[in-house]
Write an enzyme that holds these catalytic residues in place. Structure first.
Site, PDB file in Angstrom:
ATOM      1  N   GLU A  14      24.078  -2.400   3.011  1.00  0.00           N
ATOM      2  CA  GLU A  14      22.639  -2.188   3.208  1.00  0.00           C
ATOM      3  C   GLU A  14      22.183  -2.508   4.640  1.00  0.00           C
ATOM      4  OE1 GLU A  14      21.205  -2.708  -1.429  1.00  0.00           O
ATOM      5  OE2 GLU A  14      21.429  -4.508  -0.224  1.00  0.00           O
ATOM      6  N   ILE A 154      20.752  -4.172 -14.037  1.00  0.00           N
ATOM      7  CA  ILE A 154      20.308  -3.527 -15.277  1.00  0.00           C
ATOM      8  C   ILE A 154      21.202  -2.318 -15.573  1.00  0.00           C
ATOM      9  CG2 ILE A 154      18.351  -2.479 -16.491  1.00  0.00           C
ATOM     10  CD1 ILE A 154      17.893  -5.460 -15.700  1.00  0.00           C
ATOM     11  N   GLU A 175      15.988  -8.293  -5.390  1.00  0.00           N
ATOM     12  CA  GLU A 175      15.496  -9.136  -4.286  1.00  0.00           C
ATOM     13  C   GLU A 175      14.039  -8.900  -3.893  1.00  0.00           C
ATOM     14  OE1 GLU A 175      18.256  -7.062  -3.751  1.00  0.00           O
ATOM     15  OE2 GLU A 175      19.757  -8.565  -4.262  1.00  0.00           O
ATOM     16  N   ASP A 198      21.496   4.554  -8.985  1.00  0.00           N
ATOM     17  CA  ASP A 198      21.917   4.699 -10.390  1.00  0.00           C
ATOM     18  C   ASP A 198      20.674   4.748 -11.254  1.00  0.00           C
ATOM     19  OD1 ASP A 198      21.443   1.807 -11.613  1.00  0.00           O
ATOM     20  OD2 ASP A 198      22.126   1.565  -9.572  1.00  0.00           O
TER      21      ASP A 198
HETATM   22  N1  ADE Z   1      20.368  -2.239  -7.593  1.00  0.00           N
HETATM   23  C1  ADE Z   1      20.839  -0.987  -7.708  1.00  0.00           C
HETATM   24  N2  ADE Z   1      20.965  -0.634  -8.995  1.00  0.00           N
HETATM   25  C2  ADE Z   1      20.531  -1.691  -9.723  1.00  0.00           C
HETATM   26  C3  ADE Z   1      20.420  -1.939 -11.106  1.00  0.00           C
HETATM   27  N3  ADE Z   1      20.774  -1.020 -12.007  1.00  0.00           N
HETATM   28  N4  ADE Z   1      19.957  -3.157 -11.502  1.00  0.00           N
HETATM   29  C4  ADE Z   1      19.605  -4.083 -10.590  1.00  0.00           C
HETATM   30  N5  ADE Z   1      19.707  -3.893  -9.267  1.00  0.00           N
HETATM   31  C5  ADE Z   1      20.164  -2.715  -8.831  1.00  0.00           C
END
Ligand code: ADE
Length: 230
Positions: A14, A154, A175, A198
């Site tokens: 990142e 998640i 964050e 995702d």
């Molecule tokens: N950052 C990227 N994908 C995420 C997810 N599914 N849950 C928490 N943080 C994430």
């Protein structure tokens, strides 16, 4: 001198394209975090990889404000989609942020931060508007809305749906709301800019590794473009 801007990413990918681009680059290590001070797109910045999760992010934000004099903090990185129309590599810009795992529900509604007296903490509208414009100029689809943060990756349809419905959130990560919380307490502006990696569902563990690196780099390009405008 213009005001220094802090840029926080949780993971190496990142901040990977930002650190090598710094002019007059100097480093200072405090604890386990390396703070990279320099100039990016004409702005004085301090860039750091905080590590994943709310405590790492909060600590890094506080250090940027107290030790490096940051007057605004931008959080860059990837996020899981909660809003159904979002696809990997779309941008989500926070209008406000909530800690979905902040739970004192015997006394208050989910997410209510008692010390702050609210559920959602606002992002700086000027940073958000500049980010939305920059993302669109990069040809990305952009949604502006609530981002939910918590110390959880998640990857479960039921949990995802609970966060989406309870807070009206568009995306989840680990964050942004902690950084917004620290900035709110110190009276510093905050922007949270994320690109989807995702869908935060049962396939998130597979999608995340395939999309995260490119999504993170795309997002960092948005951040570079907003720097001269905020
Ligand atoms: N950052 C990227 N994908 C995420 C997810 N599914 N849950 C928490 N943080 C994430």
């Amino acid at each position: 001198m213009t005001e220094r801007i802090g840029i926080i990413g949780a993971m190496e990918s990142e901040v990977a394209t930002l650190i090598p681009a710094l002019e007059d680059h100097k480093e200072q290590t405090i604890g386990i975090v390396v703070y990279h001070v320099g100039k990016l797109n004409g702005r004085e910045v301090v860039v750091a990889r905080s590590g994943v999760g709310k405590v790492n992010a909060a600590m890094t934000a506080a250090e940027m404000i107290r030790t490096f004099g940051a007057k605004a903090i931008v959080n860059t990185g990837v996020a899981g989609a909660l809003e159904e129309t979002l696809d990997p590599e779309d941008a989500v810009i926070a209008t406000d942020l909530v800690q979905h795992d902040y739970d004192t529900t015997p006394f208050d509604p989910p997410g209510f931060v008692s010390g702050v007296g609210r559920i959602k903490i606002p992002a700086d509208p000027k940073i958000s508007a500049a980010a939305a414009q920059a993302a669109r100029e990069l040809g990305m689809r952009v949604l502006e809305g609530t981002i939910a943060s918590g110390d959880q990756f998640i990857s479960d349809g039921k949990k995802k749906e609970w966060i989406r419905k309870t807070f009206g959130a568009f995306a989840c990560e680990m964050e942004g709301a902690a950084i917004a919380h620290v900035c709110f307490l110190y009276g510093v502006r905050c922007g949270v800019i994320r690109t989807i990696s995702d869908r935060a569902d049962g396939k998130a563990d597979v999608d995340f590794p395939s999309f995260a690196e490119h999504a993170a780099a795309l997002n960092a390009e948005i951040v570079r473009r907003v720097l001269p405008q905020i």
